[in-house]
Design a protein around this motif. Sequence first.
Motif, PDB file in Angstrom:
ATOM      1  N   THR A  38       0.846  -1.191   0.000  1.00 45.62           N
ATOM      2  CA  THR A  38       0.000   0.000   0.000  1.00 45.62           C
ATOM      3  C   THR A  38       0.884   1.244   0.000  1.00 45.62           C
ATOM      4  O   THR A  38       2.070   1.164   0.324  1.00 45.62           O
ATOM      5  N   ARG A  39       0.301   2.380  -0.344  1.00 46.24           N
ATOM      6  CA  ARG A  39       1.078   3.626  -0.232  1.00 46.24           C
ATOM      7  C   ARG A  39       1.266   3.923   1.245  1.00 46.24           C
ATOM      8  O   ARG A  39       0.327   3.785   2.034  1.00 46.24           O
ATOM      9  N   PHE A  40       2.491   4.317   1.617  1.00 46.57           N
ATOM     10  CA  PHE A  40       2.812   4.424   3.044  1.00 46.57           C
ATOM     11  C   PHE A  40       3.906   5.460   3.235  1.00 46.57           C
ATOM     12  O   PHE A  40       4.884   5.479   2.481  1.00 46.57           O
ATOM     13  N   ASP A  41       3.741   6.329   4.230  1.00 51.23           N
ATOM     14  CA  ASP A  41       4.800   7.287   4.566  1.00 51.23           C
ATOM     15  C   ASP A  41       5.747   6.634   5.559  1.00 51.23           C
ATOM     16  O   ASP A  41       5.519   6.693   6.779  1.00 51.23           O
ATOM     17  N   ALA A  42       6.784   6.005   5.052  1.00 43.85           N
ATOM     18  CA  ALA A  42       7.745   5.365   5.958  1.00 43.85           C
ATOM     19  C   ALA A  42       8.447   6.439   6.783  1.00 43.85           C
ATOM     20  O   ALA A  42       8.637   7.562   6.314  1.00 43.85           O
ATOM     21  N   MET A  43       8.830   6.110   8.016  1.00 44.24           N
ATOM     22  CA  MET A  43       9.587   7.069   8.836  1.00 44.24           C
ATOM     23  C   MET A  43      10.875   7.427   8.107  1.00 44.24           C
ATOM     24  O   MET A  43      11.360   8.542   8.171  1.00 44.24           O
ATOM     25  N   ASP A  44      11.422   6.400   7.438  1.00 43.39           N
ATOM     26  CA  ASP A  44      12.653   6.586   6.673  1.00 43.39           C
ATOM     27  C   ASP A  44      12.545   5.659   5.455  1.00 43.39           C
ATOM     28  O   ASP A  44      12.203   4.490   5.620  1.00 43.39           O
ATOM     29  N   PRO A  45      12.819   6.154   4.253  1.00 38.47           N
ATOM     30  CA  PRO A  45      12.622   5.311   3.063  1.00 38.47           C
ATOM     31  C   PRO A  45      13.566   4.110   2.995  1.00 38.47           C
ATOM     32  O   PRO A  45      13.375   3.220   2.172  1.00 38.47           O
ATOM     33  N   ASN A  46      14.582   4.096   3.877  1.00 37.33           N
ATOM     34  CA  ASN A  46      15.538   2.984   3.851  1.00 37.33           C
ATOM     35  C   ASN A  46      15.589   2.220   5.175  1.00 37.33           C
ATOM     36  O   ASN A  46      16.590   1.574   5.490  1.00 37.33           O
ATOM     37  N   ILE A 103      -5.428  -0.978  -0.627  1.00 36.80           N
ATOM     38  CA  ILE A 103      -4.507  -2.097  -0.829  1.00 36.80           C
ATOM     39  C   ILE A 103      -4.192  -2.255  -2.317  1.00 36.80           C
ATOM     40  O   ILE A 103      -5.096  -2.361  -3.141  1.00 36.80           O
ATOM     41  N   LEU A 104      -2.904  -2.260  -2.658  1.00 41.18           N
ATOM     42  CA  LEU A 104      -2.503  -2.443  -4.057  1.00 41.18           C
ATOM     43  C   LEU A 104      -2.296  -3.923  -4.359  1.00 41.18           C
ATOM     44  O   LEU A 104      -2.459  -4.383  -5.482  1.00 41.18           O
ATOM     45  N   GLU A 105      -1.896  -4.667  -3.339  1.00 43.06           N
ATOM     46  CA  GLU A 105      -1.663  -6.104  -3.518  1.00 43.06           C
ATOM     47  C   GLU A 105      -1.814  -6.786  -2.167  1.00 43.06           C
ATOM     48  O   GLU A 105      -1.486  -6.188  -1.140  1.00 43.06           O
ATOM     49  N   LEU A 106      -2.323  -7.994  -2.171  1.00 41.31           N
ATOM     50  CA  LEU A 106      -2.463  -8.726  -0.904  1.00 41.31           C
ATOM     51  C   LEU A 106      -1.996 -10.157  -1.117  1.00 41.31           C
ATOM     52  O   LEU A 106      -2.336 -10.774  -2.127  1.00 41.31           O
ATOM     53  N   ASN A 107      -1.177 -10.658  -0.232  1.00 46.79           N
ATOM     54  CA  ASN A 107      -0.873 -12.084  -0.290  1.00 46.79           C
ATOM     55  C   ASN A 107      -0.685 -12.649   1.101  1.00 46.79           C
ATOM     56  O   ASN A 107      -0.506 -11.914   2.069  1.00 46.79           O
ATOM     57  N   SER A 108      -0.765 -13.955   1.149  1.00 49.40           N
ATOM     58  CA  SER A 108      -0.708 -14.609   2.449  1.00 49.40           C
ATOM     59  C   SER A 108       0.077 -15.906   2.303  1.00 49.40           C
ATOM     60  O   SER A 108       0.087 -16.521   1.238  1.00 49.40           O
ATOM     61  N   GLY A 109       0.763 -16.292   3.334  1.00 51.18           N
ATOM     62  CA  GLY A 109       1.545 -17.524   3.256  1.00 51.18           C
ATOM     63  C   GLY A 109       1.755 -18.107   4.638  1.00 51.18           C
ATOM     64  O   GLY A 109       1.262 -17.561   5.632  1.00 51.18           O
ATOM     65  N   MET A 110       2.473 -19.208   4.673  1.00 50.31           N
ATOM     66  CA  MET A 110       2.716 -19.861   5.956  1.00 50.31           C
ATOM     67  C   MET A 110       4.197 -19.813   6.300  1.00 50.31           C
ATOM     68  O   MET A 110       5.051 -19.878   5.422  1.00 50.31           O
ATOM     69  N   ILE A 111       4.463 -19.718   7.596  1.00 51.51           N
ATOM     70  CA  ILE A 111       5.850 -19.681   8.058  1.00 51.51           C
ATOM     71  C   ILE A 111       6.032 -20.786   9.095  1.00 51.51           C
ATOM     72  O   ILE A 111       5.308 -20.810  10.093  1.00 51.51           O
TER      73      ILE A 111
END
Length: 368
Positions: free
Chosen positions: A160-168, A224-232
């Motif tokens: 999603t579009r998000f304002d990260a605290m820091d882009p890195n 949401i631009l993309e959604l996925n789910s998986g198992m860990i």
Amino acid sequence: MILIVGAGPAGSITAYLLGKEREVIIAEEHQSAGFPVQCAGLISKECVEAYKKYCNVKKAIENKIKGALFFSPSGKFFEAKGEAFVVERKLLDTMLLERASEFAEVFMKHKVRFRGAKAVLGDRELNAEYIIGADGVNSEVARSFGFERPPFFTAVQIETRFDAMDPNSVEIYLGKDYSEFFAYSIPIGETAKIGVIAKRSAFLYLKKLIEKHPSVSKRVRGGILELNSGMIPEKLVDFVKGNVALIGDSAGMVKPYSGGGLFYLLLAAEKLSENFPNLQAYKKAFLKEIGREIRLGEKIRNIYWLSNEEIEKVVDALKEFDFSGVQMDRPSSFLGKSLDILGLILRHPYLIRIFIKILRTSKFSQKL
Ligand SMILES: Cc1cc2nc3c(=O)[nH]c(=O)nc-3n(C[C@H](O)[C@H](O)[C@H](O)COP(=O)(O)OP(=O)(O)OC[C@H]3O[C@@H](n4cnc5c(N)ncnc54)[C@H](O)[C@@H]3O)c2cc1C
């Protein structure tokens, strides 16, 4: 002939290494590698260096990371500096499979099943001398040959579009309100991969993170631009039985404190090829290389199950901790910081009780 089931990174690297000297078949149920994407793609600098041996990993890099911000439930955070990279999994997996195809026969869109010890590949029955299960958390190989199955977490991730605290900088969100493990965001330009890992109700936790978290909720921009789910997988299980070996997620070869599997599976593929056909030696070599890291990692993971109040205290104290020299794939690198940890405890005596709690045996650990 060696049959490798699954053309994720574990299968492809193993096929490449073993295929140089032996007859290898690798079969993948999907028509392309790395699809569907079920990964955030965060790997350490050491891991990038290791992948360079097998593909042009630089091509798959989407962002360079300089550290992680760890958030308490109330929105306070500390920073741990450390170089890492975000890789695009579909491209990485495709490059690895392409490399494997130089030496191994590749069957795409072929879901492998087993009839007794015989593998069924489309309308063919194969008598493989050795079978390598690189077929992920839901391993058909593990099920068919009676391996223990690791319990698992569910991971749900959106872009999603998000304002990260820091882009890195990646962000890690701690606390029981937002996951039963941890939640994260990984920035890529204007967007971020935001995910939650939990035993159950991962979607609900993600919704809560996005709508209620004191910091995240103010920085999510748009839908949401993309959604996925998986198992860990939660833990490593015994991964060798007769002429059958598991590798990667099928064996639970992931870092206990992050669920990241890309580094361990590469080390495992190298140990397997160095020791092949002695599968017990493969197991021994892998455990020798990484067993201690897994045991220490299980201790670190206990942080996720502290109470919110305890996490607030830990986050507050760690603001002044110098993380230089700590490697994200190797928890043993913390041992080199023993004096700094002691100093931290002396300055914040309330941490003693919390550290004892963290160091007690992990609820998922097991001896192999
Ligand atoms: C949301 C999420 C985020 C993650 N983020 C990170 C991260 O940032 N960094 C990191 O290091 N790790 C991360 N991981 C973990 C990482 O994705 C896995 O550790 C890694 O993909 C394991 O690789 P693998 O080759 O063992 O298994 P997989 O990548 O799962 O590949 C297994 C392959 O086997 C195929 N297969 C399965 N059954 C059969 C069959 N019967 N016949 C033929 N083919 C079959 C599947 O189609 C698949 O292609 C994440 C996982 C999730 C779920």
